[in-house]
Design a protein around this motif. Structure first.
Motif, short mmCIF file in Angstrom:
data_model
loop_
_atom_site.label_atom_id
_atom_site.label_comp_id
_atom_site.label_asym_id
_atom_site.label_seq_id
_atom_site.Cartn_x
_atom_site.Cartn_y
_atom_site.Cartn_z
N LEU A 1 0.51 31.15 -14.30
CA LEU A 1 0.99 30.01 -13.52
C LEU A 1 -0.16 29.33 -12.78
CD1 LEU A 1 4.15 31.63 -11.88
CD2 LEU A 1 4.09 30.08 -13.82
N SER A 2 -0.12 28.02 -12.74
CA SER A 2 -1.09 27.28 -11.94
C SER A 2 -0.61 27.27 -10.50
CB SER A 2 -1.24 25.85 -12.45
OG SER A 2 -0.07 25.12 -12.17
N LEU A 3 -1.49 26.94 -9.58
CA LEU A 3 -1.11 26.88 -8.16
C LEU A 3 -0.02 25.84 -7.94
CD1 LEU A 3 -1.59 28.05 -5.41
CD2 LEU A 3 -3.41 26.38 -5.06
N ALA A 4 -0.07 24.73 -8.65
CA ALA A 4 0.95 23.69 -8.52
C ALA A 4 2.31 24.22 -9.00
CB ALA A 4 0.56 22.45 -9.31
N GLU A 5 2.32 25.01 -10.07
CA GLU A 5 3.56 25.58 -10.57
C GLU A 5 4.13 26.60 -9.58
OE1 GLU A 5 3.11 25.53 -15.39
OE2 GLU A 5 1.93 26.99 -14.27
N ILE A 6 3.25 27.38 -8.97
CA ILE A 6 3.70 28.35 -7.97
C ILE A 6 4.32 27.63 -6.78
CG2 ILE A 6 2.91 30.07 -6.30
CD1 ILE A 6 0.84 30.93 -8.43
N GLU A 7 3.65 26.59 -6.29
CA GLU A 7 4.18 25.82 -5.16
C GLU A 7 5.52 25.18 -5.50
OE1 GLU A 7 3.13 25.63 -2.04
OE2 GLU A 7 1.40 26.90 -2.42
N ALA A 8 5.65 24.63 -6.69
CA ALA A 8 6.92 24.02 -7.11
C ALA A 8 8.03 25.06 -7.18
CB ALA A 8 6.74 23.32 -8.46
N ASP A 9 7.71 26.23 -7.70
CA ASP A 9 8.71 27.30 -7.79
C ASP A 9 9.11 27.78 -6.40
OD1 ASP A 9 10.43 28.87 -9.24
OD2 ASP A 9 8.94 30.38 -9.76
N ILE A 10 8.16 27.86 -5.49
CA ILE A 10 8.46 28.26 -4.11
C ILE A 10 9.40 27.25 -3.46
CG2 ILE A 10 7.47 28.48 -1.79
CD1 ILE A 10 5.09 29.93 -3.14
N GLN A 11 9.12 25.96 -3.66
CA GLN A 11 9.98 24.93 -3.08
C GLN A 11 11.39 24.99 -3.67
OE1 GLN A 11 9.39 23.00 -0.46
NE2 GLN A 11 7.48 24.16 -0.33
N ARG A 12 11.48 25.24 -4.98
CA ARG A 12 12.78 25.35 -5.64
C ARG A 12 13.56 26.54 -5.08
NH1 ARG A 12 14.83 28.48 -9.47
NH2 ARG A 12 12.85 29.52 -9.83
N CYS A 13 12.87 27.66 -4.90
CA CYS A 13 13.54 28.86 -4.39
C CYS A 13 13.93 28.70 -2.92
CB CYS A 13 12.64 30.07 -4.58
SG CYS A 13 12.47 30.57 -6.29
N LEU A 14 13.11 28.02 -2.14
CA LEU A 14 13.49 27.76 -0.74
C LEU A 14 14.76 26.95 -0.68
CD1 LEU A 14 10.10 27.00 1.03
CD2 LEU A 14 11.70 28.83 1.57
N TRP A 15 14.85 25.90 -1.50
CA TRP A 15 16.04 25.07 -1.52
C TRP A 15 17.25 25.90 -1.95
CZ3 TRP A 15 19.96 23.62 -4.65
CH2 TRP A 15 20.74 22.56 -4.22
N GLY A 16 17.08 26.70 -2.99
CA GLY A 16 18.17 27.52 -3.48
C GLY A 16 18.61 28.57 -2.48
N PHE A 17 17.66 29.15 -1.76
CA PHE A 17 17.99 30.15 -0.75
C PHE A 17 18.79 29.52 0.39
CE2 PHE A 17 16.80 32.35 3.24
CZ PHE A 17 17.42 33.56 3.00
N GLU A 18 18.39 28.32 0.79
CA GLU A 18 19.08 27.65 1.90
C GLU A 18 20.42 27.06 1.47
OE1 GLU A 18 16.16 24.85 3.12
OE2 GLU A 18 14.96 26.35 4.17
N ASN A 19 20.56 26.66 0.22
CA ASN A 19 21.76 25.96 -0.24
C ASN A 19 22.53 26.71 -1.31
OD1 ASN A 19 21.20 23.54 1.35
ND2 ASN A 19 19.48 23.30 -0.03
N GLY A 20 22.13 27.94 -1.59
CA GLY A 20 22.79 28.71 -2.65
C GLY A 20 24.25 28.95 -2.33
N GLY A 21 25.05 29.05 -3.37
CA GLY A 21 26.49 29.17 -3.18
C GLY A 21 26.96 30.58 -2.87
N THR A 22 26.41 31.57 -3.54
CA THR A 22 26.89 32.93 -3.36
C THR A 22 25.83 33.79 -2.70
OG1 THR A 22 26.06 33.67 -5.51
CG2 THR A 22 28.29 32.75 -5.47
N ARG A 23 26.26 34.90 -2.17
CA ARG A 23 25.34 35.84 -1.55
C ARG A 23 24.35 36.37 -2.58
NH1 ARG A 23 28.09 40.80 1.13
NH2 ARG A 23 28.56 41.15 -1.05
N GLN A 24 24.84 36.66 -3.78
CA GLN A 24 23.97 37.17 -4.84
C GLN A 24 22.93 36.12 -5.25
OE1 GLN A 24 27.32 37.31 -5.06
NE2 GLN A 24 27.78 39.49 -4.99
N GLY A 25 23.34 34.86 -5.29
CA GLY A 25 22.41 33.79 -5.63
C GLY A 25 21.31 33.64 -4.59
#
Length: 63
Positions: A19-43
């Motif tokens: 992974l490039s640093l830009a890909e890592i940063e993009a994945d981190i941002q995606r996961c932050l959004w998903g963690f804050e807005n995820g629908g289920t506890r497992q998600g």
């Protein structure tokens, strides 16, 4: 001989090396959004685990 995990997924160092640093940063941002807005506890838990996994990848020691 290195033992593979049962799931067959790549290890942290193998995947992080691809992974490039830009890909890592993009994945981190995606996961932050998903963690804050995820629908289920497992998600939310899955997003959080990925965030914990990606955190050290930002460190240049892994690069």
């Amino acid at each position: 001989m290195k033992r593979r995990s049962r799931s067959g997924t790549p290890t942290f160092s193998q995947e992080a090396a691809q992974l490039s640093l830009a890909e890592i940063e993009a994945d981190i941002q995606r996961c932050l959004w998903g963690f804050e807005n995820g629908g289920t506890r497992q998600g939310r838990k899955a997003y959080f685990k990925r965030l914990v996994w990606l955190g050290p990848a930002r460190n240049p020691v892994w690069r």
